[in-house]
Scaffold this motif. Structure first.
Motif, PDB file in Angstrom:
ATOM      1  N   ARG A  18      26.023  48.715  -2.512  1.00 51.15           N
ATOM      2  CA  ARG A  18      24.673  48.355  -2.104  1.00 51.15           C
ATOM      3  C   ARG A  18      24.333  48.711  -2.032  1.00 51.15           C
ATOM      4  O   ARG A  18      24.016  50.180  -2.843  1.00 51.15           O
ATOM      5  CB  ARG A  18      24.981  47.730  -0.984  1.00 51.15           C
ATOM      6  CG  ARG A  18      24.111  47.946   0.105  1.00 51.15           C
ATOM      7  CD  ARG A  18      24.142  48.022   1.412  1.00 51.15           C
ATOM      8  NE  ARG A  18      25.332  47.570   2.629  1.00 51.15           N
ATOM      9  CZ  ARG A  18      25.324  47.423   3.582  1.00 51.15           C
ATOM     10  NH1 ARG A  18      24.493  48.225   4.167  1.00 51.15           N
ATOM     11  NH2 ARG A  18      26.431  46.484   4.145  1.00 51.15           N
ATOM     12  N   THR A  43      20.513  33.766  -6.361  1.00 51.62           N
ATOM     13  CA  THR A  43      21.220  32.940  -5.836  1.00 51.62           C
ATOM     14  C   THR A  43      21.427  31.368  -5.939  1.00 51.62           C
ATOM     15  O   THR A  43      22.258  30.439  -5.521  1.00 51.62           O
ATOM     16  CB  THR A  43      20.382  33.001  -4.329  1.00 51.62           C
ATOM     17  OG1 THR A  43      20.785  34.779  -4.290  1.00 51.62           O
ATOM     18  CG2 THR A  43      21.167  32.647  -3.486  1.00 51.62           C
ATOM     19  N   PRO A  48      26.979  35.136  -5.070  1.00 47.41           N
ATOM     20  CA  PRO A  48      27.281  35.357  -3.719  1.00 47.41           C
ATOM     21  C   PRO A  48      26.600  36.703  -3.302  1.00 47.41           C
ATOM     22  O   PRO A  48      27.044  37.641  -3.362  1.00 47.41           O
ATOM     23  CB  PRO A  48      28.394  35.500  -3.427  1.00 47.41           C
ATOM     24  CG  PRO A  48      29.258  35.758  -4.661  1.00 47.41           C
ATOM     25  CD  PRO A  48      28.330  35.167  -6.123  1.00 47.41           C
ATOM     26  N   VAL A  49      25.265  36.649  -3.522  1.00 45.15           N
ATOM     27  CA  VAL A  49      23.913  38.170  -3.385  1.00 45.15           C
ATOM     28  C   VAL A  49      23.599  38.240  -1.530  1.00 45.15           C
ATOM     29  O   VAL A  49      23.474  37.491  -0.525  1.00 45.15           O
ATOM     30  CB  VAL A  49      22.722  37.715  -3.345  1.00 45.15           C
ATOM     31  CG1 VAL A  49      22.129  38.795  -3.624  1.00 45.15           C
ATOM     32  CG2 VAL A  49      23.134  37.935  -5.048  1.00 45.15           C
ATOM     33  N   ILE A  50      24.377  39.169  -0.677  1.00 48.07           N
ATOM     34  CA  ILE A  50      24.411  39.977   0.377  1.00 48.07           C
ATOM     35  C   ILE A  50      22.634  40.660   0.727  1.00 48.07           C
ATOM     36  O   ILE A  50      22.947  41.515  -0.232  1.00 48.07           O
ATOM     37  CB  ILE A  50      25.381  39.642   1.586  1.00 48.07           C
ATOM     38  CG1 ILE A  50      26.697  38.053   1.461  1.00 48.07           C
ATOM     39  CG2 ILE A  50      25.729  40.122   2.457  1.00 48.07           C
ATOM     40  CD1 ILE A  50      27.746  39.168   1.567  1.00 48.07           C
ATOM     41  N   THR A  51      22.198  40.377   1.742  1.00 47.78           N
ATOM     42  CA  THR A  51      21.094  40.636   1.989  1.00 47.78           C
ATOM     43  C   THR A  51      21.250  41.661   3.083  1.00 47.78           C
ATOM     44  O   THR A  51      22.053  40.601   4.344  1.00 47.78           O
ATOM     45  CB  THR A  51      19.802  39.954   1.851  1.00 47.78           C
ATOM     46  OG1 THR A  51      19.622  39.672   2.867  1.00 47.78           O
ATOM     47  CG2 THR A  51      19.345  39.704   0.832  1.00 47.78           C
ATOM     48  N   HIS A  52      21.852  43.166   3.580  1.00 44.76           N
ATOM     49  CA  HIS A  52      21.300  43.755   5.114  1.00 44.76           C
ATOM     50  C   HIS A  52      19.909  44.541   4.819  1.00 44.76           C
ATOM     51  O   HIS A  52      19.864  45.232   4.327  1.00 44.76           O
ATOM     52  CB  HIS A  52      22.382  44.622   4.767  1.00 44.76           C
ATOM     53  CG  HIS A  52      23.979  44.313   4.255  1.00 44.76           C
ATOM     54  ND1 HIS A  52      25.131  44.104   5.472  1.00 44.76           N
ATOM     55  CD2 HIS A  52      25.088  44.035   3.257  1.00 44.76           C
ATOM     56  CE1 HIS A  52      25.916  43.170   4.921  1.00 44.76           C
ATOM     57  NE2 HIS A  52      25.383  43.603   3.597  1.00 44.76           N
ATOM     58  N   VAL A  59      21.337  45.302  -0.570  1.00 44.53           N
ATOM     59  CA  VAL A  59      21.919  43.904  -1.447  1.00 44.53           C
ATOM     60  C   VAL A  59      22.874  43.964  -1.811  1.00 44.53           C
ATOM     61  O   VAL A  59      23.265  45.319  -2.020  1.00 44.53           O
ATOM     62  CB  VAL A  59      20.719  44.018  -2.041  1.00 44.53           C
ATOM     63  CG1 VAL A  59      20.876  42.235  -3.108  1.00 44.53           C
ATOM     64  CG2 VAL A  59      19.237  43.852  -1.932  1.00 44.53           C
ATOM     65  N   GLU A  60      23.851  43.266  -2.009  1.00 40.56           N
ATOM     66  CA  GLU A  60      25.695  43.399  -2.705  1.00 40.56           C
ATOM     67  C   GLU A  60      25.891  42.179  -3.104  1.00 40.56           C
ATOM     68  O   GLU A  60      25.392  41.003  -2.647  1.00 40.56           O
ATOM     69  CB  GLU A  60      25.835  44.208  -1.144  1.00 40.56           C
ATOM     70  CG  GLU A  60      26.704  43.693  -0.354  1.00 40.56           C
ATOM     71  CD  GLU A  60      27.601  44.215   0.298  1.00 40.56           C
ATOM     72  OE1 GLU A  60      28.636  45.050   0.025  1.00 40.56           O
ATOM     73  OE2 GLU A  60      27.845  44.075   1.757  1.00 40.56           O
ATOM     74  N   GLY A  62      28.991  39.393  -2.518  1.00 39.92           N
ATOM     75  CA  GLY A  62      29.736  39.237  -1.555  1.00 39.92           C
ATOM     76  C   GLY A  62      31.174  39.284  -1.538  1.00 39.92           C
ATOM     77  O   GLY A  62      31.323  38.794  -3.115  1.00 39.92           O
ATOM     78  N   PHE A  63      31.532  38.514  -0.677  1.00 43.09           N
ATOM     79  CA  PHE A  63      33.299  37.844  -1.075  1.00 43.09           C
ATOM     80  C   PHE A  63      33.955  38.831  -1.926  1.00 43.09           C
ATOM     81  O   PHE A  63      34.422  38.069  -2.972  1.00 43.09           O
ATOM     82  CB  PHE A  63      33.144  36.420  -1.305  1.00 43.09           C
ATOM     83  CG  PHE A  63      32.143  35.980  -0.599  1.00 43.09           C
ATOM     84  CD1 PHE A  63      32.014  35.241   0.408  1.00 43.09           C
ATOM     85  CD2 PHE A  63      30.867  35.037  -1.051  1.00 43.09           C
ATOM     86  CE1 PHE A  63      31.869  35.020   1.416  1.00 43.09           C
ATOM     87  CE2 PHE A  63      30.201  34.576  -0.344  1.00 43.09           C
ATOM     88  CZ  PHE A  63      30.291  34.587   1.266  1.00 43.09           C
ATOM     89  N   TYR A  65      33.195  40.225  -4.967  1.00 44.41           N
ATOM     90  CA  TYR A  65      32.420  40.245  -6.121  1.00 44.41           C
ATOM     91  C   TYR A  65      33.105  41.193  -7.286  1.00 44.41           C
ATOM     92  O   TYR A  65      33.068  40.807  -8.606  1.00 44.41           O
ATOM     93  CB  TYR A  65      30.975  39.178  -6.192  1.00 44.41           C
ATOM     94  CG  TYR A  65      30.883  38.418  -7.414  1.00 44.41           C
ATOM     95  CD1 TYR A  65      31.788  37.465  -7.564  1.00 44.41           C
ATOM     96  CD2 TYR A  65      30.585  38.960  -8.218  1.00 44.41           C
ATOM     97  CE1 TYR A  65      30.418  36.614  -8.632  1.00 44.41           C
ATOM     98  CE2 TYR A  65      30.016  38.439  -9.237  1.00 44.41           C
ATOM     99  CZ  TYR A  65      30.522  36.996  -9.214  1.00 44.41           C
ATOM    100  OH  TYR A  65      29.792  36.992 -10.877  1.00 44.41           O
TER     101      TYR A  65
END
Length: 67
Positions: A18, A43, A48-52, A59-60, A62-63, A65
């Motif tokens: 992240r 994306t 699989p880009v995940i934002t928090h 940003v990291e 996901g799954f 990866y």
């Protein structure tokens, strides 16, 4: 140039986990807005880009990866 930057961003997220958009912008020597546009492109490409949000946000990928 953009393809190289996207690949560099992908490698940063894979290796470091992240990161904030500010950290990515500094590392890639671009604006935070450019980072956001590049994340949108990643994306759309199916990564699989995940934002928090929030203080501990970032940003990291996901799954699991990174594995």
């Amino acid at each position: 140039m953009r393809a190289a930057r996207l690949l560099h961003m992908l490698l940063l997220l894979q290796n470091r986990g992240r990161l904030t958009t500010a950290q990515l912008a500094s590392e890639l020597e671009v604006s935070r807005r450019t980072v956001l546009r590049d994340l949108d492109a990643m994306t759309e490409a199916g990564l699989p880009v995940i934002t928090h949000r929030g203080r501990e946000g970032g940003v990291e990928l996901g799954f699991d990866y990174r594995n």
